[in-house]
Scaffold this motif. Sequence first.
Motif, PDB file in Angstrom:
ATOM      1  N   GLY A  71     -24.271  40.233  17.882  1.00 27.28           N
ATOM      2  CA  GLY A  71     -25.262  41.195  17.392  1.00 27.28           C
ATOM      3  C   GLY A  71     -24.836  41.833  16.088  1.00 27.28           C
ATOM      4  N   SER A  72     -23.537  42.080  15.931  1.00 23.99           N
ATOM      5  CA  SER A  72     -23.019  42.677  14.702  1.00 23.99           C
ATOM      6  C   SER A  72     -23.220  41.744  13.511  1.00 23.99           C
ATOM      7  N   LEU A  73     -22.858  40.476  13.680  1.00 22.81           N
ATOM      8  CA  LEU A  73     -23.024  39.505  12.587  1.00 22.81           C
ATOM      9  C   LEU A  73     -24.497  39.314  12.242  1.00 22.81           C
ATOM     10  N   LEU A  74     -25.367  39.350  13.252  1.00 20.51           N
ATOM     11  CA  LEU A  74     -26.795  39.207  12.981  1.00 20.51           C
ATOM     12  C   LEU A  74     -27.314  40.399  12.186  1.00 20.51           C
ATOM     13  N   SER A  75     -26.857  41.604  12.513  1.00 18.23           N
ATOM     14  CA  SER A  75     -27.294  42.792  11.767  1.00 18.23           C
ATOM     15  C   SER A  75     -26.816  42.741  10.325  1.00 18.23           C
TER      16      SER A  75
END
Length: 340
Positions: free
Chosen positions: A225-229
Amino acid sequence: MKRPSLRRPEVSLPVAALAITIIGFALIPAYTDSALAPFDVYNALQIFARLGLLTLALGLTMIAGEFDLSVVGTYAVGGMLTVQAGQGHWAWGLLAAVGAGAAIGLLQGGLIARLRIPSMPVTLATYIALLGLASALSGGLTRTYSKAAVTLWVDQPVLTYFSPRSLITLGLFIVAAGVLSLSRWGRELRAIGGDRRAGRVAGVRVDRLIVGTFAASGVLSALGGSLLSFSLGSANPDPGVQPLIVAAAAALLGGVSLAGGRGHALGLLGGILAVALLAEIVTVAALPQYVSQLFFAGLLGIIVVIDAPDLHSALVRQRTRLRPGRPHPSPAGAQPTGQI
């Protein structure tokens, strides 16, 4: 004698799925007016980066005989924490997400292991709670990330086909494959997934292993989720259920058993790569979106039937009964012909 490795489902399923989708991808110019370009491969790997860590997280818990429904909630919270805590520096956002994912996994794993309760209701409750937490953190709105340089960096082309985000995802799959193959943790994970009671008798620290597996699942989901954000430059408090469905389909396609005790990180890699290529085929060929949905539905139905625990033995018994020249058993209590 052991069966050849290619006949094992954890090998044959991902190999067959990946081979079929690669052929379908390569033949796109034959059945459409579109020519393939390097960007199409790059975009497929971006799809892989978007859902790969979610698939790996879910697959690890499935190998252990559990099912972590909370991965999408952790995915959403991880992305939201990244945007809110990383406005000053991206590292703080990343650390906040990974720390929260580890805490969520440790809490869930501790409850499941200590109380000996099924993972489905626990992780479902956590999933709902985490979606509420992500919405509370954002006020129910999509939050924007202000560091454009980070957004540009994570998706910049590397060696034409890759990006830093897809390379990080690929690297974590390789690390997981090494751990599962070379460490005691990998062997014990499959052991407790196949038969937890036998694992306890054999001296496996089952509770510690379950807690560690859920902690790894939380960290991987939050990092995804962090990399997607970072990539999108924003965070959505509710990503919907589609990421969970696709991740589950990719894990099953990667050879993970519904009953636990079977699977490998490289198989999971093959499963999610096949899913990413299929999604890119649908996009490039301008096919209706329901085509991929129907494919996943049919695929899951086939895998469920194949993976049914009593199906193979029932087919063997039926084949034995129908074998020519084999005498059929007499009904109970009946006397054989010619005897008094």
